[in-house]
Write a protein that holds these residues in place. Structure first.
Motif, PDB file in Angstrom:
ATOM      1  N   ALA A   1      41.787  61.801  47.269  1.00 31.49           N
ATOM      2  CA  ALA A   1      40.688  60.836  47.121  1.00 31.49           C
ATOM      3  C   ALA A   1      41.099  59.674  46.240  1.00 31.49           C
ATOM      4  O   ALA A   1      40.793  58.511  46.537  1.00 31.49           O
ATOM      5  N   GLU A   2      41.795  59.958  45.151  1.00 27.21           N
ATOM      6  CA  GLU A   2      42.240  58.879  44.260  1.00 27.21           C
ATOM      7  C   GLU A   2      43.238  57.967  44.963  1.00 27.21           C
ATOM      8  O   GLU A   2      43.194  56.737  44.822  1.00 27.21           O
ATOM      9  N   ALA A   3      44.153  58.569  45.745  1.00 28.80           N
ATOM     10  CA  ALA A   3      45.107  57.752  46.507  1.00 28.80           C
ATOM     11  C   ALA A   3      44.376  56.864  47.513  1.00 28.80           C
ATOM     12  O   ALA A   3      44.728  55.684  47.687  1.00 28.80           O
ATOM     13  N   LEU A   4      43.356  57.417  48.184  1.00 29.59           N
ATOM     14  CA  LEU A   4      42.560  56.615  49.120  1.00 29.59           C
ATOM     15  C   LEU A   4      41.842  55.484  48.389  1.00 29.59           C
ATOM     16  O   LEU A   4      41.798  54.350  48.884  1.00 29.59           O
ATOM     17  N   ARG A   5      41.281  55.801  47.217  1.00 27.39           N
ATOM     18  CA  ARG A   5      40.554  54.769  46.458  1.00 27.39           C
ATOM     19  C   ARG A   5      41.465  53.585  46.140  1.00 27.39           C
ATOM     20  O   ARG A   5      41.121  52.424  46.373  1.00 27.39           O
ATOM     21  N   VAL A   6      42.663  53.883  45.631  1.00 26.51           N
ATOM     22  CA  VAL A   6      43.595  52.819  45.261  1.00 26.51           C
ATOM     23  C   VAL A   6      44.020  52.030  46.492  1.00 26.51           C
ATOM     24  O   VAL A   6      44.029  50.790  46.487  1.00 26.51           O
ATOM     25  N   SER A   7      44.375  52.739  47.571  1.00 18.13           N
ATOM     26  CA  SER A   7      44.845  52.051  48.782  1.00 18.13           C
ATOM     27  C   SER A   7      43.763  51.177  49.392  1.00 18.13           C
ATOM     28  O   SER A   7      44.018  50.033  49.787  1.00 18.13           O
ATOM     29  N   ILE A   8      42.542  51.702  49.471  1.00 18.99           N
ATOM     30  CA  ILE A   8      41.456  50.944  50.098  1.00 18.99           C
ATOM     31  C   ILE A   8      41.107  49.721  49.247  1.00 18.99           C
ATOM     32  O   ILE A   8      40.855  48.633  49.780  1.00 18.99           O
ATOM     33  N   LEU A   9      41.122  49.877  47.926  1.00 16.77           N
ATOM     34  CA  LEU A   9      40.858  48.722  47.064  1.00 16.77           C
ATOM     35  C   LEU A   9      41.935  47.655  47.243  1.00 16.77           C
ATOM     36  O   LEU A   9      41.640  46.458  47.249  1.00 16.77           O
ATOM     37  N   GLU A  10      43.192  48.094  47.394  1.00 14.60           N
ATOM     38  CA  GLU A  10      44.273  47.130  47.637  1.00 14.60           C
ATOM     39  C   GLU A  10      44.060  46.411  48.966  1.00 14.60           C
ATOM     40  O   GLU A  10      44.255  45.195  49.071  1.00 14.60           O
ATOM     41  N   ILE A  11      43.651  47.178  49.992  1.00 20.71           N
ATOM     42  CA  ILE A  11      43.406  46.571  51.306  1.00 20.71           C
ATOM     43  C   ILE A  11      42.268  45.567  51.223  1.00 20.71           C
ATOM     44  O   ILE A  11      42.362  44.440  51.721  1.00 20.71           O
ATOM     45  N   LEU A  12      41.163  45.976  50.578  1.00 23.38           N
ATOM     46  CA  LEU A  12      40.012  45.079  50.466  1.00 23.38           C
ATOM     47  C   LEU A  12      40.360  43.850  49.656  1.00 23.38           C
ATOM     48  O   LEU A  12      39.901  42.740  49.956  1.00 23.38           O
ATOM     49  N   LEU A  13      41.190  44.035  48.610  1.00 20.29           N
ATOM     50  CA  LEU A  13      41.635  42.882  47.830  1.00 20.29           C
ATOM     51  C   LEU A  13      42.445  41.934  48.705  1.00 20.29           C
ATOM     52  O   LEU A  13      42.273  40.711  48.660  1.00 20.29           O
ATOM     53  N   ARG A  14      43.309  42.519  49.558  1.00 25.90           N
ATOM     54  CA  ARG A  14      44.098  41.689  50.463  1.00 25.90           C
ATOM     55  C   ARG A  14      43.194  40.978  51.469  1.00 25.90           C
ATOM     56  O   ARG A  14      43.381  39.802  51.773  1.00 25.90           O
ATOM     57  N   PHE A  15      42.177  41.712  51.971  1.00 28.51           N
ATOM     58  CA  PHE A  15      41.228  41.086  52.887  1.00 28.51           C
ATOM     59  C   PHE A  15      40.519  39.914  52.206  1.00 28.51           C
ATOM     60  O   PHE A  15      40.346  38.845  52.795  1.00 28.51           O
ATOM     61  N   ASN A  16      40.082  40.140  50.970  1.00 32.06           N
ATOM     62  CA  ASN A  16      39.370  39.088  50.252  1.00 32.06           C
ATOM     63  C   ASN A  16      40.258  37.872  50.034  1.00 32.06           C
ATOM     64  O   ASN A  16      39.824  36.732  50.177  1.00 32.06           O
ATOM     65  N   GLU A  17      41.529  38.140  49.655  1.00 33.26           N
ATOM     66  CA  GLU A  17      42.454  37.032  49.449  1.00 33.26           C
ATOM     67  C   GLU A  17      42.686  36.277  50.759  1.00 33.26           C
ATOM     68  O   GLU A  17      42.719  35.045  50.775  1.00 33.26           O
ATOM     69  N   GLU A  18      42.831  37.047  51.856  1.00 31.45           N
ATOM     70  CA  GLU A  18      43.049  36.399  53.151  1.00 31.45           C
ATOM     71  C   GLU A  18      41.807  35.623  53.574  1.00 31.45           C
ATOM     72  O   GLU A  18      41.903  34.511  54.117  1.00 31.45           O
ATOM     73  N   THR A  19      40.625  36.213  53.309  1.00 35.93           N
ATOM     74  CA  THR A  19      39.382  35.520  53.643  1.00 35.93           C
ATOM     75  C   THR A  19      39.257  34.221  52.862  1.00 35.93           C
ATOM     76  O   THR A  19      38.879  33.174  53.414  1.00 35.93           O
ATOM     77  N   GLU A  20      39.579  34.281  51.562  1.00 35.08           N
ATOM     78  CA  GLU A  20      39.525  33.072  50.746  1.00 35.08           C
ATOM     79  C   GLU A  20      40.512  32.030  51.256  1.00 35.08           C
ATOM     80  O   GLU A  20      40.212  30.828  51.288  1.00 35.08           O
ATOM     81  N   ARG A  21      41.717  32.500  51.659  1.00 38.82           N
ATOM     82  CA  ARG A  21      42.712  31.560  52.185  1.00 38.82           C
ATOM     83  C   ARG A  21      42.225  30.925  53.481  1.00 38.82           C
ATOM     84  O   ARG A  21      42.338  29.707  53.671  1.00 38.82           O
ATOM     85  N   GLN A  22      41.659  31.782  54.360  1.00 41.25           N
ATOM     86  CA  GLN A  22      41.152  31.246  55.615  1.00 41.25           C
ATOM     87  C   GLN A  22      39.986  30.288  55.381  1.00 41.25           C
ATOM     88  O   GLN A  22      39.864  29.263  56.065  1.00 41.25           O
ATOM     89  N   GLN A  23      39.133  30.626  54.401  1.00 39.16           N
ATOM     90  CA  GLN A  23      38.020  29.733  54.077  1.00 39.16           C
ATOM     91  C   GLN A  23      38.526  28.411  53.543  1.00 39.16           C
ATOM     92  O   GLN A  23      37.981  27.345  53.860  1.00 39.16           O
TER      93      GLN A  23
END
Length: 860
Positions: A494-516
């Motif tokens: 669960a902890e590994a999933l938490r870290v990985s998913i947060l990294e993915i969402l952070l990457r999504f947010n960064e990509e979204t901001e870049r696209q915006q």
């Protein structure tokens, strides 16, 4: 320094036995004696029974040097063992020592307690020696041959009973709650088995558990023996001696009573310590007094430590195998999420993969106050309260409970679906979760006596107290409201999933901001271009009107020519900007722009190159660039007079890129612009920015020169047949010349918020024979007309400014009035229910297009 209160002054009973100072009882068991000396080897304390072994009076020894009772050789041996103690929390043994120099042999244990050196001696029989190394080696060899942990546990207790001779040997494993279960047993025939029985946590107080870790063997040779006091009882500061590591330490009266209630006369325990925690105990019971030699106890202590290492290794191996499989599942899942998911809600699409990683009965992704999940889980109405409860936990930690109702009472209502929960927080505000649920696992626990039974009150030396429980008969309890426990492997996954998913969402947010950010830049570019092109379009329309005048003999002919050319221009615009357009020849893109804007000079633009097909999404960029080149040339360059010309050539270079060359000849002398306009920016930056290509412009005196490079990703040389739109000039010349058919006797409703467009459409409909055309600028006006007039057909503009015309669909369908939509949007629009198959015509539309739409609607 003043003397402090004696810790034994506090009365002790079962209500406060967790605070009983069992390491400070001030007494020892009588099968040996104790001497405590200072660091300079002066006697501080002795056990009152020392005279039984040394023929000395205990009252006269404190303050004397140790040499007063032990010979120099014995003291030297004791000093030698003391030297090898690794820390003050360890002890050493000395076996078969001639302690008095009179061939009287003792086993000796020595350790440091505070400022004292504790020496404990037990008489030994030198004729019955034990080789601890050989004994343990033989026992461990049998242990290592076992196939699994269950067999290992069973063989361990069998080996211990064989070498100790105790009536019963149990392996007792602790649960997280502190209670314990007998998981293996070897018992003398005729004795009641205890295998599978559970003992409550209160049977072993907290301080006793700590001593089991520090001092890993504990012998009680005779439950009925009278404890021997320490003389003097306390030091000069009023403090009793700390016997935590003592091998002779006496037993709490409460524990003695507990053992008597069980019928046990002697006991021995060996701690199983794994990863610094008390994992379990080997508990040995005998129903008559029984003393084991110190050497044999040392061998069993080593055996217990070796078994603990083997158990830890096998548990670690099983856990590692499980975690490796989970890690592979985790990596595959994260790869899929990165490739396909751009929101937290979409994580629910991977519920099967998530449930493989962490076994559960149901899974819910709780995001933005909505639930997305599968399997057995709480309902959408039950989840908000649970989410609020979880919000009280730490934001960056996994939360797990296998008995959720114990901490969140409303969970009792959905125990059959979610008695246990594991929550992974995947955002901070609002707090979102991935929730794993396990349903209630109804189980039967067999206790050694009723753990909830009331204790008996008894008057003792210190007044009323609770006595230890007397009943150990098997008592069954049905446990409800609990799920299968979440393991350490589950929590790590669960902890590994938490870290990985947060990294993915952070990457999504960064990509979204870049696209915006890119979208904002492009929007600013398009807004500026829109302003620029609107002016050019207005100029172009004025030019079309002017140039069309000489070729018209009548007013109607003049209107038809102008309308046809404007309509052709609109078709070309649709071809260039449509997202659904197929790949188009580069030559057609350039021709469309040239034909649309300088049709009368199109022959002066020469095109040459292979059949390069550009992808649909490059149309707008290339159109913008060539539009600017054409209009600039018409204003200032080779096309601004009657003699200049343009050569546009393209070829495929060594890097498989498409190189385009624009060369102007024969026009007026070229001067570099005095200021940099937006048109120059479009020419020089659009292809590098949008297509990742290259652009260079040179203002040569003989004519403008421009070079562009298109990367291989935006074009191809495929010659696959495709449908092509006719170019602008062909479209203008091919305009229909048929007379409009009559629509005599019909009435039309025209809903349009722009007056000029309304008048133009009214004229078209009236020219086709419509008897009356009623105009409305809003939905309310249109409904009023529908209520008062006979309407045979309706033309609805989609966008009416502050509203759409969609609400009229129901009114028209109810009256069975055919209708058509008109729109200025180039992209596909989503039509409302009841109008899915209605035709839509694009503005600006011609009379022929409008007439065809009316006839189709009336026929339908």
């Amino acid at each position: 320094m003043t003397a402090e209160p004696h810790p034994l002054d506090e009365p002790v009973d079962l209500s406060n036995c967790d605070r009983e100072p069992i390491h400070l009882l001030g007494t020892v068991q009588p099968f040996g004696f104790l001497v405590a000396v200072s660091m300079d080897w002066l006697i501080q304390h002795v056990s009152a029974n020392i005279g039984d072994y040394l023929d000395v009076s205990p009252d006269h020894l404190p303050g004397e040097p140790l040499s007063a009772i032990f010979p120099t050789a014995a003291i030297h041996s004791i000093r030698g063992r003391l030297q090898v103690i690794a820390s003050h929390d360890g002890s050493e043994r000395l076996f078969g020592c001639d302690l008095l120099g009179k061939n009287t042999f003792f086993d000796i244990a020595v350790h440091v307690s505070g400022a004292s050196i504790i020496i404990e001696a037990e008489p030994t029989d030198t004729t019955q020696t034990v080789n601890p190394g050989a004994l343990v080696k033989s026992m461990i060899a049998r242990i290592q041959k076992t196939g699994d942990l269950t067999q290992l546990f069973r063989e361990s207790v069998r080996q211990l009973r064989g070498i100790t001779g105790f009536d019963r040997v149990m392996l007792y494993r602790f649960a997280e709650s502190g209670s314990g279960e007998v998981i293996a047993e070897s018992v003398r025939s005729g004795r009641e088995p205890f295998l599978g029985l559970n003992y409550p946590a209160t049977d072993i107080p907290r301080q006793a558990r700590q001593l089991y870790i520090r001092n890993q063997t504990r012998i009680i040779a005779d439950v009925g023996a009278t404890p021997v006091p320490i003389v003097p009882a306390s030091d000069p500061y009023g403090q009793p001696i700390d016997l935590s590591l003592s091998v002779l330490r006496s037993v709490s009266p409460i524990h003695i009573e507990y053992l008597r209630n069980m019928g046990v006369a002697a006991s021995f325990s060996i701690s199983v310590v794994i990863d610094g925690k008390l994992w379990g105990l080997f508990a040995l019971h005998h129903y008559a007094p029984r003393q084991l030699s110190m050497e044999l106890r040392a061998a069993t202590e080593l055996f217990g430590q070796m078994v603990a290492l083997i158990i830890e290794g096998r548990i670690y191996k099983e856990r590692r195998t499980t975690e490796e499989a989970v890690r592979q599942l985790h990596d595959r899942l994260i790869g899929k999420i990165v490739a396909t998911t751009n929101s937290m809600e979409a994580l629910a699409d991977f519920s099967d993969e998530l449930r493989e990683i962490i076994a559960c009965d149901g899974l819910v992704v709780w995001s933005k106050g909505e639930a997305h999940g599968s399997g057995r889980a709480p309902t959408a109405d039950e989840l908000p309260g649970l989410a609020r409860f979880l919000n009280r936990a730490a934001a960056s930690r996994v939360y797990a409970s296998s008995e959720l109702a114990a901490v969140y009472p409303p969970a009792a209502d959905f125990a059959d679906r979610g008695a246990g929960v594991l929550a992974i927080p995947i955002s901070r505000s609002p707090r979102d979760y991935i929730l794993f649920f396990r349903q209630e696992l109804v189980s039967t626990v067999k206790w050694a006596g009723d753990p909830k039974a009331a204790k008996e009150m008894k008057i003792g030396p210190n007044g009323p107290r609770l006595t230890p429980r007397k009943s150990f008969e098997a008592w069954q309890e049905t446990v409800r409201g609990r799920s299968r426990a979440w393991t350490d492997s589950d929590l790590k996954a669960a902890e590994a999933l938490r870290v990985s998913i947060l990294e993915i969402l952070l990457r999504f947010n960064e990509e979204t901001e870049r696209q915006q950010s890119l979208a904002t830049q492009r929007q600013e570019l398009l807004i500026a271009e829109l302003n620029h092109r609107v002016r050019n379009i207005l100029s172009l329309i004025r030019a079309i009107v002017t140039q069309s005048k000489p070729g018209a003999n009548t007013v109607d002919g003049f209107a038809r020519i102008i309308g046809g050319r404007i309509q052709a221009l609109a078709r070309a615009h649709d071809q260039i900007t449509s997202d659904n357009a197929a790949a188009t020849r580069l030559a057609d893109v350039i021709t469309t722009e040239v034909s649309a804007y300088i049709a009368n000079k199109a022959s002066r633009v020469r095109l040459s190159g292979p059949d390069v097909f550009v992808e649909a999404k490059t149309f707008s960029t290339l159109a913008l660039v060539f539009h600017e080149l054409v209009t600039n040339s018409a204003k200032y360059g080779a096309l601004s007079d009657s003699s200049g010309s343009i050569d546009v050539t393209w070829s495929i270079d060594a890097d498989e890129a498409c190189a385009i060359a624009w060369r102007e000849h024969g026009g007026p002398p070229v001067q570099p612009p005095s200021r940099r306009g937006f048109g120059s920016t479009i020419i020089e930056r659009s292809i590098p920015h949008d297509l990742h290509g290259e652009a260079r412009v040179r203002y040569a005196l003989g004519g403008l020169e421009a070079d562009f490079l298109l990367p291989p990703t935006v074009f191809h040389l495929d010659r696959t047949a495709r449908r092509r739109e006719p170019d602008i000039l062909d479209a203008i010349e091919a305009l229909p010349r048929t007379e409009a058919p009559s629509l005599a006797g019909t009435n039309a409703l025209l809903v349009e918020d722009n007056m000029l467009i309304s008048l133009d459409a009214e004229q078209m409909l009236a020219g086709c024979g419509m008897e009356q055309v009623f105009m409305a600028a809003s939905v309310a006006e249109a409904r009023k007309i529908l209520a008062e007039e006979r309407i045979d057909f309706a033309l609805l503009d989609v966008n009416l400014g502050s509203e759409t015309s969609f609400p009229l669909v129901a009114n028209l369908n109810e009256r069975r009035i055919p209708f058509v939509f008109a729109t200025g949007y180039g992209e596909q629009i989503d039509l409302p229910r009841g109008a899915e198959h209605i035709r839509t015509i694009k503005k600006p539309f011609s009379t022929d297009q409008l007439l065809a739409a009316v006839q189709e609607a009336l026929a339908r």
